[in-house]
Design a protein around this motif. Structure first.
Motif, PDB file in Angstrom:
ATOM      1  N   ALA A 110       0.821  -1.224   0.000  1.00 42.04           N
ATOM      2  CA  ALA A 110       0.000   0.000   0.000  1.00 42.04           C
ATOM      3  C   ALA A 110       0.847   1.262   0.000  1.00 42.04           C
ATOM      4  O   ALA A 110       1.846   1.366   0.705  1.00 42.04           O
ATOM      5  N   ILE A 111       0.410   2.223  -0.812  1.00 48.79           N
ATOM      6  CA  ILE A 111       1.000   3.561  -0.797  1.00 48.79           C
ATOM      7  C   ILE A 111      -0.065   4.617  -0.522  1.00 48.79           C
ATOM      8  O   ILE A 111       0.245   5.782  -0.321  1.00 48.79           O
ATOM      9  N   ALA A 112      -1.336   4.192  -0.527  1.00 46.49           N
ATOM     10  CA  ALA A 112      -2.451   5.115  -0.300  1.00 46.49           C
ATOM     11  C   ALA A 112      -3.690   4.303   0.078  1.00 46.49           C
ATOM     12  O   ALA A 112      -3.678   3.077   0.027  1.00 46.49           O
ATOM     13  N   ILE A 113      -4.754   5.020   0.448  1.00 51.23           N
ATOM     14  CA  ILE A 113      -6.014   4.399   0.835  1.00 51.23           C
ATOM     15  C   ILE A 113      -7.105   4.930  -0.083  1.00 51.23           C
ATOM     16  O   ILE A 113      -7.200   6.140  -0.336  1.00 51.23           O
ATOM     17  N   LEU A 114      -7.938   4.022  -0.592  1.00 49.77           N
ATOM     18  CA  LEU A 114      -9.014   4.403  -1.504  1.00 49.77           C
ATOM     19  C   LEU A 114     -10.139   5.083  -0.732  1.00 49.77           C
ATOM     20  O   LEU A 114     -10.699   4.505   0.192  1.00 49.77           O
ATOM     21  N   VAL A 137     -10.965   7.916  -9.375  1.00 48.87           N
ATOM     22  CA  VAL A 137     -11.088   7.536  -7.972  1.00 48.87           C
ATOM     23  C   VAL A 137     -10.223   8.481  -7.146  1.00 48.87           C
ATOM     24  O   VAL A 137      -9.275   9.063  -7.645  1.00 48.87           O
ATOM     25  N   THR A 138     -10.572   8.631  -5.881  1.00 50.38           N
ATOM     26  CA  THR A 138      -9.799   9.477  -4.976  1.00 50.38           C
ATOM     27  C   THR A 138      -9.038   8.593  -4.009  1.00 50.38           C
ATOM     28  O   THR A 138      -9.615   7.684  -3.406  1.00 50.38           O
ATOM     29  N   ILE A 139      -7.733   8.882  -3.870  1.00 54.86           N
ATOM     30  CA  ILE A 139      -6.906   8.152  -2.914  1.00 54.86           C
ATOM     31  C   ILE A 139      -6.269   9.143  -1.940  1.00 54.86           C
ATOM     32  O   ILE A 139      -6.062  10.304  -2.273  1.00 54.86           O
ATOM     33  N   GLN A 140      -5.984   8.681  -0.737  1.00 50.20           N
ATOM     34  CA  GLN A 140      -5.333   9.515   0.273  1.00 50.20           C
ATOM     35  C   GLN A 140      -3.974   8.915   0.599  1.00 50.20           C
ATOM     36  O   GLN A 140      -3.856   7.732   0.891  1.00 50.20           O
ATOM     37  N   TYR A 141      -2.924   9.771   0.543  1.00 50.53           N
ATOM     38  CA  TYR A 141      -1.559   9.323   0.793  1.00 50.53           C
ATOM     39  C   TYR A 141      -0.917   9.994   2.000  1.00 50.53           C
ATOM     40  O   TYR A 141       0.197   9.632   2.396  1.00 50.53           O
ATOM     41  N   LEU A 142      -1.587  10.964   2.610  1.00 51.64           N
ATOM     42  CA  LEU A 142      -1.106  11.656   3.808  1.00 51.64           C
ATOM     43  C   LEU A 142      -2.267  11.881   4.760  1.00 51.64           C
ATOM     44  O   LEU A 142      -3.411  11.977   4.335  1.00 51.64           O
ATOM     45  N   LYS A 176       6.951  -3.006   5.151  1.00 55.60           N
ATOM     46  CA  LYS A 176       7.070  -1.562   5.290  1.00 55.60           C
ATOM     47  C   LYS A 176       5.884  -1.023   6.087  1.00 55.60           C
ATOM     48  O   LYS A 176       4.730  -1.363   5.801  1.00 55.60           O
ATOM     49  N   ALA A 177       6.164  -0.202   7.089  1.00 58.50           N
ATOM     50  CA  ALA A 177       5.083   0.430   7.847  1.00 58.50           C
ATOM     51  C   ALA A 177       4.401   1.463   6.954  1.00 58.50           C
ATOM     52  O   ALA A 177       5.059   2.327   6.374  1.00 58.50           O
ATOM     53  N   PHE A 178       3.096   1.368   6.831  1.00 59.22           N
ATOM     54  CA  PHE A 178       2.321   2.298   6.012  1.00 59.22           C
ATOM     55  C   PHE A 178       1.411   3.169   6.868  1.00 59.22           C
ATOM     56  O   PHE A 178       1.253   4.351   6.609  1.00 59.22           O
ATOM     57  N   VAL A 179       0.802   2.573   7.905  1.00 56.33           N
ATOM     58  CA  VAL A 179      -0.091   3.320   8.788  1.00 56.33           C
ATOM     59  C   VAL A 179       0.183   2.956  10.248  1.00 56.33           C
ATOM     60  O   VAL A 179       0.774   1.916  10.539  1.00 56.33           O
ATOM     61  N   VAL A 220       1.709   6.885   7.790  1.00 58.90           N
ATOM     62  CA  VAL A 220       3.068   7.241   8.214  1.00 58.90           C
ATOM     63  C   VAL A 220       4.118   7.032   7.126  1.00 58.90           C
ATOM     64  O   VAL A 220       5.195   7.611   7.211  1.00 58.90           O
ATOM     65  N   GLN A 221       3.835   6.188   6.134  1.00 59.84           N
ATOM     66  CA  GLN A 221       4.777   5.925   5.043  1.00 59.84           C
ATOM     67  C   GLN A 221       6.200   5.721   5.559  1.00 59.84           C
ATOM     68  O   GLN A 221       7.143   6.346   5.103  1.00 59.84           O
TER      69      GLN A 221
END
Length: 131
Positions: free
Chosen positions: A42-46, A56-61, A105-108, A126-127
């Protein structure tokens, strides 16, 4: 297709059918389109789902929610399982023979717990590096 950047969110084209996948982890395919993330990808959330080829809209921060893939505690680092759902990161381990480091990898960071798969979990994106 134009890309719209709004406070940690991006509107992009879906590279696969993402209907019913709101709050799942996603990644970008080789064409830069949004697709469901596999295990630890994962690099973002739908945030706004759609069919293949649609916007589509994704959130990365920032903070949002994710669909849990299993029970998960609050205050742990997570990423996705093979189905794009939130699970705990696997701990980083160094192979002393080869020097290779494995782990997820920690993503969230989970902000609340989930007692079962399918529940929505508040998270902070947190990426980060390896857990």
């Amino acid at each position: 297709m134009a890309v719209e950047y709004v406070g940690g969110r991006i509107v992009k084209k879906a590279g696969a059918d993402l209907t019913g996948k709101k709050y799942y982890g996603v990644k970008l395919d080789a064409q830069g389109d949004v697709v469901l993330a596999g295990a630890g990808e994962a690099i973002a959330i739908l945030l706004e789902e759609g069919a293949a080829g649609k916007s589509v809209t994704i959130q990365y921060l920032g903070g949002t929610k994710m669909v849990a893939g299993a029970a998960i505690a609050a205050g742990v680092f997570g990423n996705t399982d093979a189905n794009g759902k939130l699970v705990v990161c696997t701990e980083a381990v160094a192979d002393t023979g080869t020097g290779a480091i494995t782990g997820t990898k920690a993503f969230v960071l989970t902000l609340e717990a989930a007692t079962a798969a399918g529940q929505l979990v508040p998270v902070a994106i947190v990426q980060g590096g390896l857990q």
